[in-house]
Design an enzyme around this catalytic site. Sequence first.
Site, PDB file in Angstrom:
ATOM      1  CG  HIS A 102      74.432  11.651  41.474  1.00 38.01           C
ATOM      2  ND1 HIS A 102      74.186  10.897  42.606  1.00 38.01           N
ATOM      3  CD2 HIS A 102      75.703  11.359  41.115  1.00 38.01           C
ATOM      4  CE1 HIS A 102      75.260  10.193  42.912  1.00 38.01           C
ATOM      5  NE2 HIS A 102      76.197  10.446  42.005  1.00 38.01           N
ATOM      6  CG  HIS A 104      78.538  10.583  37.371  1.00 34.53           C
ATOM      7  ND1 HIS A 104      79.564  11.238  38.007  1.00 34.53           N
ATOM      8  CD2 HIS A 104      77.883   9.884  38.331  1.00 34.53           C
ATOM      9  CE1 HIS A 104      79.533  10.940  39.289  1.00 34.53           C
ATOM     10  NE2 HIS A 104      78.516  10.118  39.515  1.00 34.53           N
TER      11      HIS A 104
END
Length: 141
Positions: A102, A104
């Site tokens: 992932h 950010h």
Amino acid sequence: MAYDDSNIFARIVRGEIPCVRVYEDAETLAFMDIMPQSDGHTLVIPKQAGENLFDSSPAQAAAAIRTTQRVARAVKKAFDAPGIVVTQFNGPVAGQTVFHLHFHIVPVYAPGVFRPHARDKADPKVLEAHAERIRAALAAD
């Protein structure tokens, strides 16, 4: 470490846990971080399983980067942020806490000013309002 398909992001992809969605395509999903470091903090994940950058295919990583770039532009526009920090962690020692690749996207409004990471949950209504601003910016592109 083997990929754990019970991690929170895998469960979000499968629809088992709700999230405040910002953008979705066949390969990726972008949603609001529930413990944001700044207003507009958004996460981008590939839908395919992969613990980190090293365990993910080049195609999977490329799809996540494309979506990260697109959503980061929208976040910057939606929040009139002078800067954006994009981070991605690999392994516990590097700060990774959810073991699904992932990225950010964290808007920066003043140098070095962020709320603590993964500490305080935001009001869901505020997150939805922030997501709507980002969705509107995405639709305007």
